[in-house]
Write a protein that holds these residues in place. Structure first.
Motif, short mmCIF file in Angstrom:
data_model
loop_
_atom_site.label_atom_id
_atom_site.label_comp_id
_atom_site.label_asym_id
_atom_site.label_seq_id
_atom_site.Cartn_x
_atom_site.Cartn_y
_atom_site.Cartn_z
N GLY A 130 -7.67 -2.25 -1.40
CA GLY A 130 -6.74 -3.22 -0.99
C GLY A 130 -6.22 -3.04 0.25
O GLY A 130 -4.71 -3.06 0.51
N THR B 142 -2.15 4.97 -8.70
CA THR B 142 -1.68 4.38 -7.20
C THR B 142 -1.22 2.78 -7.33
O THR B 142 -0.12 2.50 -6.67
N SER B 143 -1.76 2.13 -8.33
CA SER B 143 -1.47 0.76 -8.62
C SER B 143 0.21 0.68 -9.17
O SER B 143 1.08 -0.07 -8.51
N SER B 144 0.38 1.71 -9.90
CA SER B 144 1.64 1.67 -10.27
C SER B 144 2.79 2.37 -9.54
O SER B 144 4.01 1.80 -9.50
N SER C 180 -6.64 6.60 -1.44
CA SER C 180 -5.52 5.54 -1.61
C SER C 180 -5.27 4.63 -0.53
O SER C 180 -4.70 3.37 -0.77
N GLU D 203 -6.79 5.51 -9.67
CA GLU D 203 -6.57 4.09 -9.07
C GLU D 203 -5.24 3.47 -10.10
O GLU D 203 -4.44 2.80 -9.18
N SER D 204 -5.12 3.57 -11.22
CA SER D 204 -4.26 3.20 -12.10
C SER D 204 -2.80 3.93 -11.57
O SER D 204 -1.77 3.02 -11.37
N SER E 119 0.94 -1.10 -0.06
CA SER E 119 0.04 -0.16 -0.02
C SER E 119 0.91 1.23 0.02
O SER E 119 2.19 1.04 0.39
N LYS F 215 2.74 1.36 -6.42
CA LYS F 215 3.21 0.01 -5.52
C LYS F 215 4.29 -0.71 -6.32
O LYS F 215 4.83 -1.57 -5.47
N GLU F 216 4.47 -0.64 -7.46
CA GLU F 216 5.48 -1.33 -8.29
C GLU F 216 6.72 -0.69 -8.39
O GLU F 216 7.68 -1.07 -9.06
#
Length: 448
Positions: free
Chosen positions: A442, A155-157, A438, A152-153, A95, A159-160
């Motif tokens: 998840g 935020t997902s990126s 955020s 959202e996308s 997160s 995390k990587e």
């Protein structure tokens, strides 16, 4: 004939390769160390502990990767169970908060403008050390302007990655000013301190306590804060649990023991209801507190109890698990005046299931939902969240003020409530719409 024999040999070979025999319960036995053998262990553990064990598939696919196999066992009602490989850091839930130490909310203002607000910065976190502050506005993340569609996308990126570039500014005169670039690196955030204040109006003192989470071993710190409140003659209490994901039920019980009057060592605190194996478990305040080996005992805590007949609790969509237990399980003993937004809705508890053999043969660790939780009156079932009596959106006035500031939106509403002696005081409500947070998607791995 030769084709038929070849086909038969293929089937026999496949059976020999996939399993060697069956357990008494019908589960196949696979070579030790294989993915399939780990999956059988996962299945056996879940059959024993999982709250929805009776809904698990009878014939799962043992050849799936462990994470996929685990997900195939879960009930459609389960938002929270997860599994990790302790030898593979990439298997742990990620997160923005636990990677970088901050969280943000994307909101839409009354004029239709979309703004991204930093709502939380952990002390001594990568974000804190980089200069981020609560109330700052993020205008770009890694060069991209944030919108409702891409939040959202983005935020997902994040995390990587292990480093993120932000463009941030301050909200002044209804616009973003003084923009600057800040780089935040992935890293560790230290344990968060309790934040307390004492507000005094017309000689009446109100204590404020912000609690970020409920780790084991926090009872001494709680006891000290309540000793300070008691020595100062505090008559009312505001608990700020708005960003509290939860943690130890024992620490939550310790907090609860410090607030109401009229409870004793035998007063019931919580009921755990599990599957047919777990049954029903009832614990008093004292019993639940004692589950934390580092905790002060019930009688020591009660020496500094405030003996209140009501408490104000500030909440948001991020208030979860043990924090929700505080709200629900205080209700049999005093009036709980909840201000803010509906909570997340984790009316469940669990513990870690892992291979206890020495040496350990399975590195996977299961975090399943094991119990539903209820208060002393048997009241629970708040999977859709606990709704406040006073709905207040903390983003109705920008910039966000620091936590602990008496003019901060939720605190101000609670103080108005305290001094007007009304449980129905509404804060000023404008049409500020929350588009994305955020820390709400998840949340697995953060709320135990």
């Amino acid at each position: 004939m030769r084709k038929v024999l070849l086909f038969q040999w293929i089937i026999i070979a496949a059976l020999l390769f996939s399993c060697t025999s069956n357990n008494d319960d019908g589960a196949p036995v696979f070579p030790e160390g294989s993915t399939e053998s780990v999956n059988v262990w996962v299945q056996d553990s879940m059959r024993r502990y999982y709250y929805w064990a009776d809904q698990m598939p009878a014939k799962p696919d043992y050849h799936l990767p462990v994470k996929d196999f685990f997900k195939s066992l879960l009930s459609s009602q389960d938002r929270f169970s997860f599994v990790v490989n302790t030898e593979d850091p990439s298997s742990y839930p990620r997160s923005i908060r636990n990677m970088y130490g901050f969280d943000y909310t994307v909101i839409q203002l009354t004029n239709g403008e979309v703004v991204t607000v930093i709502k939380l910065v952990l002390k001594n976190s990568p974000a804190f050390n980089a200069g981020l502050e609560r109330g700052m506005i993020i205008t770009k993340i890694n060069g991209k302007v944030i919108t409702a569609a891409n939040a959202e996308s983005i935020t997902s990126s994040m995390k990587e990655q292990t480093v993120i570039d932000l463009k941030v500014g301050y909200w002044k005169n209804n616009t973003v000013a003084d923009e600057k670039d800040i780089t935040v690196y992935y890293g560790y955030s230290s344990e968060q301190p309790l934040l307390s204040r004492i507000f005094d109006k017309n000689g009446k003192k109100t204590g404020y306590l912000y609690i970020y989470d409920f780790p084991d071993g926090m009872t001494s710190a709680l006891n000290q804060k309540f000793a300070e409140f008691k020595a100062a003659g505090v008559q009312d209490l505001i608990l700020d649990l708005r960003y509290n994901y939860g943690g130890s039920v024992s620490s939550a019980a310790a907090l609860c023991s410090l607030i109401p009057s009229g409870i004793s060592v035998s007063s019931p605190f919580i009921i755990f209801k599990g599957n047919k194996n777990g049954g029903e478990v009832k614990r008093t305040f004292a019993q639940q507190i004692a589950y934390d080996p580092k905790s002060l005992d019930f009688n020591t805590l009660r020496a500094n109890a405030m003996g209140l007949s009501k408490v104000h609790v500030l909440t948001s969509n991020s208030t979860a698990s043990a924090a929700e237990i505080v709200i629900n399980n205080l209700k049999p003993y005093l009036q709980v005046i909840q201000i803010g937004e509906v909570t997340l809705g984790k009316d469940m508890a669990g513990f870690i299931v892992e291979d206890k053999r020495k040496p350990r043969k399975i590195s996977w660790q299961i975090h399943p939902v094991i119990y539903k939780v209820f208060n002393a009156n048997g009241t629970g079932e708040y999977s859709k969240g606990i709704s406040p009596q006073t709905n207040v959106n903390e983003y109705i006035e920008l910039p966000l003020r620091p936590l602990g500031d008496p003019d901060e939106t939720l605190i101000s509403s609670a103080l108005t409530n305290v001094y007007l002696k009304s449980a129905n005081v509404q804060g000023p409500q404008h049409q500020v719409k929350i588009l994305y947070q955020s820390d709400v998607p998840g949340v697995e791995g953060n709320i135990w």
